[in-house]
Motif scaffolding. Structure first.
Motif, PDB file in Angstrom:
ATOM      1  N   SER A 279      34.296  59.961  40.543  1.00  0.00           N
ATOM      2  CA  SER A 279      33.060  60.207  39.819  1.00  0.00           C
ATOM      3  C   SER A 279      32.554  58.924  39.180  1.00  0.00           C
ATOM      4  O   SER A 279      33.304  57.955  38.993  1.00  0.00           O
ATOM      5  CB  SER A 279      33.269  61.279  38.741  1.00  0.00           C
ATOM      6  N   VAL A 280      31.254  58.921  38.849  1.00  0.00           N
ATOM      7  CA  VAL A 280      30.633  57.773  38.193  1.00  0.00           C
ATOM      8  C   VAL A 280      29.984  58.262  36.903  1.00  0.00           C
ATOM      9  O   VAL A 280      29.164  59.181  36.925  1.00  0.00           O
ATOM     10  CB  VAL A 280      29.550  57.150  39.096  1.00  0.00           C
ATOM     11  N   THR A 295      31.285  63.246  41.333  1.00  0.00           N
ATOM     12  CA  THR A 295      30.050  63.547  40.620  1.00  0.00           C
ATOM     13  C   THR A 295      29.507  62.292  39.953  1.00  0.00           C
ATOM     14  O   THR A 295      30.265  61.484  39.421  1.00  0.00           O
ATOM     15  CB  THR A 295      30.342  64.607  39.539  1.00  0.00           C
ATOM     16  N   THR A 296      28.181  62.137  40.008  1.00  0.00           N
ATOM     17  CA  THR A 296      27.545  61.050  39.271  1.00  0.00           C
ATOM     18  C   THR A 296      26.827  61.633  38.062  1.00  0.00           C
ATOM     19  O   THR A 296      26.030  62.558  38.212  1.00  0.00           O
ATOM     20  CB  THR A 296      26.528  60.329  40.173  1.00  0.00           C
TER      21      THR A 296
ATOM     22  N   ALA C 310      30.489  66.146  47.559  1.00  0.00           N
ATOM     23  CA  ALA C 310      30.850  65.007  48.383  1.00  0.00           C
ATOM     24  C   ALA C 310      29.609  64.417  49.052  1.00  0.00           C
ATOM     25  O   ALA C 310      29.573  63.249  49.387  1.00  0.00           O
ATOM     26  CB  ALA C 310      31.852  65.433  49.441  1.00  0.00           C
ATOM     27  N   SER C 311      28.562  65.246  49.210  1.00  0.00           N
ATOM     28  CA  SER C 311      27.372  64.794  49.927  1.00  0.00           C
ATOM     29  C   SER C 311      26.428  64.054  48.993  1.00  0.00           C
ATOM     30  O   SER C 311      26.154  64.481  47.880  1.00  0.00           O
ATOM     31  CB  SER C 311      26.644  65.992  50.520  1.00  0.00           C
ATOM     32  N   VAL C 312      25.913  62.899  49.445  1.00  0.00           N
ATOM     33  CA  VAL C 312      24.971  62.146  48.623  1.00  0.00           C
ATOM     34  C   VAL C 312      23.593  62.782  48.703  1.00  0.00           C
ATOM     35  O   VAL C 312      22.703  62.469  47.941  1.00  0.00           O
ATOM     36  CB  VAL C 312      24.887  60.684  49.087  1.00  0.00           C
ATOM     37  N   ASN C 313      23.398  63.688  49.672  1.00  0.00           N
ATOM     38  CA  ASN C 313      22.075  64.270  49.860  1.00  0.00           C
ATOM     39  C   ASN C 313      21.855  65.541  49.031  1.00  0.00           C
ATOM     40  O   ASN C 313      20.777  66.103  49.034  1.00  0.00           O
ATOM     41  CB  ASN C 313      21.868  64.629  51.345  1.00  0.00           C
TER      42      ASN C 313
END
Lengths: 323, 323, 323
Positions: A279-280, A295-296, C310-313
């Protein structure tokens, strides 16, 4: 144009008044007790251990394959003696405090216990070097302003603080009292980074810039974690027992899993707070609840009040910052 | 009550185990290599340069028109020799790293190159004094708690950090490797202010209190800029190349134009972020987008949860703070 | 492979160029003036006073009832002489600045004035010990990671900063110029805690961790107050007079009443801001208005942008953090 000698005559009476305040129930004198560990000796020990962890960087130059064994051998010998003495002092002091007596004599042979712990610490140096090499690598890989790993060893405050923490943490694991905290407070003074020696921290740990970082006593930090300046991993609030005294020793600080990055001035609080792996946590974020893996978390476009233009009379308007 | 001599007999074996970890592929030893610049020598150089920049304040007292030329002359002479040696070491080290060889011999005459760079730095001292006088003036004008400019020179941490930065930045401009960062990290340790020597900073620069300030490598800061404690001028995120390595050397940090004030703990991020001239960034504001000139940006009345009154059972209510 | 001696021949001309910049209107030289207080002497004085405030902890070991009076007596005697000299220098310097003359001669007997002030400071040591014992007690009671009060005296940076502040504040009360600020800036360097010596602070004061704390010149702080790292008690903005010069000496910093706790990185600004007794200011809160007694102020669940999974979208969603 000189000071008046007669005025000095009141000084002996002042001395008497001061000495009269050194009573047995006075908590801020240490008279007539066994010696505490020496602050100067502890610093000297740290510098010697660092010389062995990172040979050839700082104090001794011209070291090479032909002379290094002599250098390490004599430093280890001296470290053995110094550590034995200082650990024995710390153990004797703890005995006195725990058992509320005022006596330097004791049935326990603290020198013998100190020696065992000293040798145990020294035996862990090869393993410490292995872990610290991962920290240096993480710094090099994580900082675009860094040119060589030599630079990291030579002048990165993050590595200074982590090195001292890792030494002090080994002493905590050996149940050496008092000295670990002296060590990390010295590193805190050098770097502005305050890592409690009781914290548990994995490999490849990197702190960039570092000033103002606080890592609490019961933090658990995984591998490949990166912290920026001003990050607090702290406690939410403290529980007290029935008599109103703080309960010491509970998990009060967060768990940070593998691969987490925490940006500048973020604050993560609480013993049950877990930041999931990879995570960020964005700059200046403040959280007290757990965060799932991958998770960001960043601040929502901040509500800013913008008073723009050359005129001070112009209407306030809300900015629409996208982050 | 003494340590057991027989236990010491295991120390030589421990020494062997430690020395065995100093392998050629071990990134955290510097054995058998040419000497790195000496940390102590670099600090001594900084103190000598400061003596000439601000004569009469610290180490030498009783300096006056009749003896100052002797003092400066002998300090410059010694600085020439010291700088030449240390710069030559840094150049030789960089050659070794860049060309991945392990040899102290080289066809390049690094002493000659070092001497040229040393003299070039010393020649810039009069210009440095001119710029630093503007910084001292800015501190005096910007701090209501300040009584005299002497106080600024004598004990303001902002001036300490800016002085070392300006010296180190001249070395960056001369392409001296390694030493500039050693210098600014020493100042970071002294003051809690971390200015990368690569940053570009105009005249009349003032940092008040300063602890926790971070100014990144590619920042561009105009004239008459004022920063308070805890301000970060940092990077947003780092680009990597196809092989996943960080791309080094791009503009990653913000531009702050003339006359900007940034209050305590504000965070400004990103290489394309420009804070326009004469703008004011309020305390604790966090921005990643550009701000027009003459703009004031403060936090909107913060959403606070207030649990008030003497009763702990009272209902939470939203405060309506006006800032 | 050596530096070129002929190049050194330009150094005398450089010395001339540098010395030519030391003109009478140059604000950053102190040539031909009476000596300023010595930075080294002031540090030595602080270490000596601390030896008497906390006997037996640091520099001298083996002190007990039988020898303590000799130790205190000789330290007081030496402190008397050192303080007299340094205070006289500070007074003479202030006279020169205030009356814009350049003369070390004066009709005032500064040594005599310095001696009176020195003795007055020393007479206050018993009272200082009483107050500092409350600060040590507050640290022990406030930090669950703390095992004994000895630990507090021995290595807590908060106590280091508070001790130096309390000594410096007594000098402010005696109207000693220049030296109080030198003292607190030295403590700032050691601890990252910047307490202006002019601030007024009650008993049982505790600063935990401390890096980045700023307490402004005109703060008024009650008893039993606790601050964490990064807390700013600062000014809102500065008033200028008709000629545009800052007005110095007005109340610009907040009042913090008895029993208040201010958590990490909170910022409280303004001379008319009063935080009522027994209130709690949460981590990272930023306030510029007064707070009633018995009030808890925390950040509302922060608006965070969470990019999860996990998905950036994946779609952004608003987190519902409860604090």
């Amino acid at each position: 144009m000189a000071s008046d000698v007669r005025l000095k005559e009141q000084l002996p009476r002042l001395t008497e008044r001061i000495v009269a305040t050194y009573t047995p129930d006075d908590a801020i004198n240490h008279l007539g007790h066994c010696a505490l560990p020496s602050y100067e000796a502890i610093i000297a020990i740290l510098l010697d251990i660092k010389d062995i962890l990172y040979p050839g960087y700082r104090r001794k130059v011209g070291l090479h394959a032909g002379n290094i064994a002599y250098h390490v051998g004599s430093t280890i010998d001296s470290l053995h003696d110094q550590l034995t003495t200082q650990i024995a002092r710390a153990l004797r002091h703890e005995d006195r405090v725990r058992n509320k007596h005022n006596d330097c004599e004791s049935e326990t042979d603290y020198e013998a216990k100190g020696q065992t712990m000293a040798i145990e610490l020294l035996e862990r140096i090869p393993a410490l070097r292995k872990t610290l090499a991962t920290d240096v690598q993480a710094a090099y890989e994580g900082d675009p302003a860094c040119q060589t790993t030599d630079e990291v060893v030579f002048c990165y405050p993050g590595i200074e603080a982590i090195t001292v923490y890792r030494i002090a943490h080994e002493l905590v694991r050996l149940d050496v009292p008092f000295i670990p905290r002296m060590m990390t407070e010295w590193a805190h003074k050098q770097t502005g980074i305050d890592i409690h020696p009781g914290a548990t921290i994995g490999e490849y740990f990197f702190i960039d810039h570092g000033t103002g970082v606080v890592v609490g006593e019961t933090c658990e930090i995984g591998d490949h974690v990166k912290l920026y300046q001003g990050v607090t991993l702290g406690a939410l609030s403290f529980k007290t027992d029935d008599s109103g005294e703080l309960i010491r020793g509970q998990k009060r600080h967060p768990t940070i899993e593998d691969g987490v990055v925490v940006y500048a001035n973020a604050t993560i609080l609480g013993g049950r707070t877990v930041v999931g792996h990879d995570s960020v946590i964005g700059s200046s974020v403040w959280i007290t609840r757990s965060v799932s893996p991958n998770t960001t978390v960043v601040l929502e476009q901040p509500s800013l009040r913008v008073r723009g233009g050359a005129s001070v009379n112009s209407v306030d308007e809300h900015a629409n910052y996208q982050i």
